[in-house]
Design a protein around this motif. Structure first.
Motif, PDB file in Angstrom:
ATOM      1  N   ILE A 146      50.051  35.833  48.948  1.00 36.95           N
ATOM      2  CA  ILE A 146      49.799  36.806  47.890  1.00 36.95           C
ATOM      3  C   ILE A 146      50.066  36.205  46.520  1.00 36.95           C
ATOM      4  N   ALA A 147      50.995  35.247  46.436  1.00 41.85           N
ATOM      5  CA  ALA A 147      51.194  34.534  45.174  1.00 41.85           C
ATOM      6  C   ALA A 147      49.964  33.709  44.830  1.00 41.85           C
ATOM      7  N   ALA A 148      49.353  33.104  45.846  1.00 45.12           N
ATOM      8  CA  ALA A 148      48.111  32.359  45.616  1.00 45.12           C
ATOM      9  C   ALA A 148      46.998  33.295  45.161  1.00 45.12           C
ATOM     10  N   GLU A 149      46.981  34.506  45.695  1.00 44.00           N
ATOM     11  CA  GLU A 149      45.994  35.506  45.277  1.00 44.00           C
ATOM     12  C   GLU A 149      46.188  35.865  43.805  1.00 44.00           C
ATOM     13  N   TYR A 150      47.474  35.942  43.376  1.00 45.50           N
ATOM     14  CA  TYR A 150      47.744  36.242  41.964  1.00 45.50           C
ATOM     15  C   TYR A 150      47.259  35.114  41.056  1.00 45.50           C
ATOM     16  N   ARG A 151      47.518  33.878  41.452  1.00 39.70           N
ATOM     17  CA  ARG A 151      47.064  32.746  40.637  1.00 39.70           C
ATOM     18  C   ARG A 151      45.545  32.743  40.508  1.00 39.70           C
ATOM     19  N   LYS A 152      44.877  33.043  41.597  1.00 40.87           N
ATOM     20  CA  LYS A 152      43.415  33.086  41.581  1.00 40.87           C
ATOM     21  C   LYS A 152      42.915  34.199  40.668  1.00 40.87           C
ATOM     22  N   ALA A 153      43.533  35.408  40.788  1.00 41.06           N
ATOM     23  CA  ALA A 153      43.113  36.538  39.958  1.00 41.06           C
ATOM     24  C   ALA A 153      43.396  36.276  38.490  1.00 41.06           C
ATOM     25  N   SER A 154      44.547  35.645  38.198  1.00 47.88           N
ATOM     26  CA  SER A 154      44.897  35.349  36.810  1.00 47.88           C
ATOM     27  C   SER A 154      43.916  34.362  36.195  1.00 47.88           C
ATOM     28  N   LEU A 155      43.521  33.370  36.966  1.00 43.08           N
ATOM     29  CA  LEU A 155      42.572  32.374  36.465  1.00 43.08           C
ATOM     30  C   LEU A 155      41.198  32.997  36.220  1.00 43.08           C
ATOM     31  N   ASN A 156      40.787  33.874  37.121  1.00 46.96           N
ATOM     32  CA  ASN A 156      39.476  34.523  36.967  1.00 46.96           C
ATOM     33  C   ASN A 156      39.418  35.411  35.728  1.00 46.96           C
ATOM     34  N   CYS A 157      40.584  35.905  35.299  1.00 51.01           N
ATOM     35  CA  CYS A 157      40.630  36.791  34.123  1.00 51.01           C
ATOM     36  C   CYS A 157      40.890  36.017  32.828  1.00 51.01           C
ATOM     37  N   ASN A 158      40.928  34.702  32.904  1.00 56.88           N
ATOM     38  CA  ASN A 158      41.274  33.904  31.724  1.00 56.88           C
ATOM     39  C   ASN A 158      40.216  32.816  31.507  1.00 56.88           C
ATOM     40  N   PRO A 159      39.092  33.158  30.868  1.00 57.80           N
ATOM     41  CA  PRO A 159      38.028  32.164  30.652  1.00 57.80           C
ATOM     42  C   PRO A 159      38.502  30.963  29.839  1.00 57.80           C
ATOM     43  N   LEU A 160      39.413  31.171  28.896  1.00 55.15           N
ATOM     44  CA  LEU A 160      39.914  30.064  28.088  1.00 55.15           C
ATOM     45  C   LEU A 160      40.608  29.026  28.948  1.00 55.15           C
ATOM     46  N   LEU A 161      41.474  29.494  29.854  1.00 58.18           N
ATOM     47  CA  LEU A 161      42.173  28.560  30.740  1.00 58.18           C
ATOM     48  C   LEU A 161      41.183  27.867  31.674  1.00 58.18           C
ATOM     49  N   GLN A 162      40.195  28.581  32.142  1.00 59.00           N
ATOM     50  CA  GLN A 162      39.183  27.963  33.001  1.00 59.00           C
ATOM     51  C   GLN A 162      38.474  26.817  32.267  1.00 59.00           C
ATOM     52  N   ASN A 163      38.112  27.061  30.998  1.00 50.82           N
ATOM     53  CA  ASN A 163      37.433  26.020  30.216  1.00 50.82           C
ATOM     54  C   ASN A 163      38.346  24.831  29.961  1.00 50.82           C
ATOM     55  N   LEU A 164      39.632  25.126  29.681  1.00 52.76           N
ATOM     56  CA  LEU A 164      40.584  24.040  29.447  1.00 52.76           C
ATOM     57  C   LEU A 164      40.741  23.177  30.693  1.00 52.76           C
ATOM     58  N   LEU A 165      40.877  23.815  31.855  1.00 55.62           N
ATOM     59  CA  LEU A 165      41.038  23.058  33.092  1.00 55.62           C
ATOM     60  C   LEU A 165      39.788  22.248  33.411  1.00 55.62           C
ATOM     61  N   GLU A 166      38.633  22.877  33.231  1.00 52.88           N
ATOM     62  CA  GLU A 166      37.386  22.165  33.513  1.00 52.88           C
ATOM     63  C   GLU A 166      37.225  20.979  32.574  1.00 52.88           C
ATOM     64  N   GLY A 167      37.540  21.143  31.282  1.00 51.02           N
ATOM     65  CA  GLY A 167      37.453  20.057  30.323  1.00 51.02           C
ATOM     66  C   GLY A 167      38.442  18.958  30.639  1.00 51.02           C
ATOM     67  N   PHE A 168      39.662  19.337  31.061  1.00 46.80           N
ATOM     68  CA  PHE A 168      40.685  18.355  31.392  1.00 46.80           C
ATOM     69  C   PHE A 168      40.231  17.455  32.535  1.00 46.80           C
ATOM     70  N   PHE A 169      39.731  18.066  33.619  1.00 47.86           N
ATOM     71  CA  PHE A 169      39.345  17.250  34.748  1.00 47.86           C
ATOM     72  C   PHE A 169      38.051  16.468  34.496  1.00 47.86           C
ATOM     73  N   ASN A 170      37.175  17.025  33.677  1.00 50.17           N
ATOM     74  CA  ASN A 170      35.996  16.243  33.289  1.00 50.17           C
ATOM     75  C   ASN A 170      36.433  14.989  32.536  1.00 50.17           C
ATOM     76  N   PHE A 171      37.431  15.155  31.646  1.00 52.71           N
ATOM     77  CA  PHE A 171      37.948  14.008  30.897  1.00 52.71           C
ATOM     78  C   PHE A 171      38.598  12.999  31.824  1.00 52.71           C
ATOM     79  N   ARG A 172      39.387  13.471  32.811  1.00 54.99           N
ATOM     80  CA  ARG A 172      40.056  12.572  33.752  1.00 54.99           C
ATOM     81  C   ARG A 172      39.063  11.782  34.577  1.00 54.99           C
ATOM     82  N   ARG A 173      37.946  12.414  34.936  1.00 54.70           N
ATOM     83  CA  ARG A 173      36.957  11.727  35.773  1.00 54.70           C
ATOM     84  C   ARG A 173      36.096  10.745  35.004  1.00 54.70           C
ATOM     85  N   SER A 174      36.028  10.890  33.680  1.00 55.26           N
ATOM     86  CA  SER A 174      35.137  10.032  32.883  1.00 55.26           C
ATOM     87  C   SER A 174      35.776   8.690  32.591  1.00 55.26           C
TER      88      SER A 174
END
Length: 487
Positions: free
Chosen positions: A459-487
């Motif tokens: 259920i804690a994992a469910e909360y993390r998932k729900a929190s991320l889905n409600c936070n587009p800014l954090l989603q963009n930051l994470l996606e940008g971070f990993f794109n940078f790491r892979r480049s």
């Protein structure tokens, strides 16, 4: 004015003796007044009344386990279905009596006296003149404060013909069940915790059971989603549940009992009342000392004071669900206010309770509806099901849900659990609420595997998932971070 005692406790319930022991631990001088013990066949202690439904549930579970052979692949299915066992009622009653005796010995009159409690048995009442006192056995007990911890009795609904037709209460179920020809058909009126628990138990004992409630679902104080899951379990085990149905009349016709429930006439052998409890406070003369009532219940403030500030109350005396942990919590808080300064207020947010059906139902804090009324759209509801938990699979107890009510910032507002060992699991959420821990902390548990506590990690994992889905800014930051790491 000189006082004889720091507190006088008017008892008659297990909470009264608990309060007396607690008062002695605080080094207070205390008197405990209890009504005289009932005599004869009907003599039963409050603890016996409290534990009777649990004893019967144990018998029902024994019946269920004895009639199921999960791994007997060679057994004839029809024979297994019709297998009957003889329940050892005499042994069960003796076992129950032994359990009660062992528990009562812990706070027996002799033990209380050894702790310094002045134990007084008799019927008494409050007196105003010449000063506030509690009179019993020709004595006037003078104390700085008083705690009403009286017991309760089953509430008897005003149904036409009920008194003349006859009925049983939860503590009296033993009597017909142990007779040579026990009643086969039962109607239970009232969907309180005892009613649900006993309906399931009687069905497991092979009896025909109907449970009638006037509300839209059983367990009216619970979250409808959760209560309906318990109701579905009862129905799956053969209990007929009639909701939103008022019982208007009871008749005896040719030695048979008939119940008019809504537009249905139901024939039954026995009627069992489980419609709540009524406090035993009428004989205490409380009105004469300035204590007011509201709808037959004591009017209290958040400090558990009555309208006479020197008189406090707890447990059965103030109504509500009859849960021992609630009564003990109220007794501790009322005593602190009565013995020291009245500054402590009740807060039930972190006090859990359990209904011992199968599976168990446990809850703490706010329901979803209560939380949404207060916090609106800031509420997040998390659900996880026991069918995803390895330990539940191994126990073959996969029916159930863990429902967590939180704010979007992770603050836990409440929880409801229906499932195996729900009464144990809820204590962790209760502690988290009491310590103001957020749901993120549950992800740090790393529970043993396989164990039922794994559901909190999920259920804690469910909360993390729900929190991320409600936070587009954090989603963009994470996606940008990993794109940078892979480049």
């Amino acid at each position: 004015m000189a006082f004889d005692y720091d507190v006088v406790i008017i008892g008659g319930s297990p909470a009264g003796r608990y309060a007396a022991v607690t008062a002695t631990q605080l080094r207070a001088k205390v008197a405990l007044v209890e009504p005289a013990q009932r005599q004869g066949v009907a003599a039963r202690s409050p603890l016996q009344d409290l534990l009777t439904p649990h004893t019967l549930s144990r018998m029902g579970l024994t019946q269920q386990l004895a009639s199921v052979n999960q791994f007997d692949v060679n057994a004839n299915a029809d024979a297994a279905q019709n297998r009957k066992i003889s329940l050892p009622w005499a042994e069960a009653m003796q076992w129950s009596s032994d359990v009660v005796a062992n528990l009562e010995d812990q706070n027996s009159p002799a033990v209380l006296a050894s702790l310094g409690v002045d134990f007084i048995q008799g019927a008494g009442q409050f007196e105003r003149q010449p000063c506030l006192a509690f009179a019993v056995n020709g004595r006037r007990l003078l104390a700085r404060s008083y705690l009403v911890a009286a017991g309760s009795r089953p509430a008897i609904p005003a149904i036409q013909g009920l008194q003349t037709t006859g009925y049983l209460t939860a503590s009296e179920v033993w009597q017909p069940l142990t007779s040579p020809e026990p009643p086969k058909r039962w109607v239970i009126i009232g969907g309180d915790p005892n009613g649900c628990q006993l309906a399931q138990t009687l069905a497991r004992l092979g009896l025909d059971v109907a449970l009638i409630v006037s509300r839209s679902h059983i367990l009216a104080k619970e979250d409808p989603e959760i209560a309906q899951l318990v109701q579905a379990t009862l129905e799956a085990e053969g209990v007929r549940v009639l909701t939103a149905t008022a019982v208007t009349q009871v008749k005896r016709i040719q030695d048979k009992k008939w119940i008019q429930a809504g537009n249905k006439a139901i024939e039954t052998d026995e009627i069992l009342l489980c419609a709540g409890q009524q406090p035993n406070v009428e004989a205490l003369n409380l009105e004469a000392v300035g204590v007011k009532f509201y709808r037959h219940r004591l009017r209290l403030n958040l400090k558990l004071q009555t309208t006479n500030p020197r008189i406090y109350a707890c447990g059965d005396a103030i109504g509500g669900y009859q849960f021992t942990n609630f009564s003990n919590y109220e007794a501790r808080l009322a005593l602190k206010n009565a013995l020291f300064f009245p500054v402590f207020k009740v807060d039930y947010q972190s006090i859990p309770w359990t209904i011992f059906s199968e599976p168990q139902l446990a809850r703490v804090g706010l329901t979803e509806a209560q939380a949404r009324r207060i916090y609106g759209d800031r509420v997040l509801v998390l659900r996880q099901y026991f069918k995803t938990v390895a330990a539940a699979q191994l126990r073959d107890e996969i029916t159930g849900i863990c429902k967590l009510i939180v704010l979007r910032n992770g603050k836990i507002l409440g929880a409801a659990i229906v499932g195996p060992q729900a009464g144990e699991l809820i204590n962790l959420i209760s502690l988290a609420i009491a310590q103001r821990l957020k749901v993120d902390v549950l992800s740090d548990l790393a529970p043993a595997y396989p164990s039922l506590s794994e559901i909190f990690d999920q259920i804690a994992a469910e909360y993390r998932k729900a929190s991320l889905n409600c936070n587009p800014l954090l989603q963009n930051l994470l996606e940008g971070f990993f794109n940078f790491r892979r480049s």
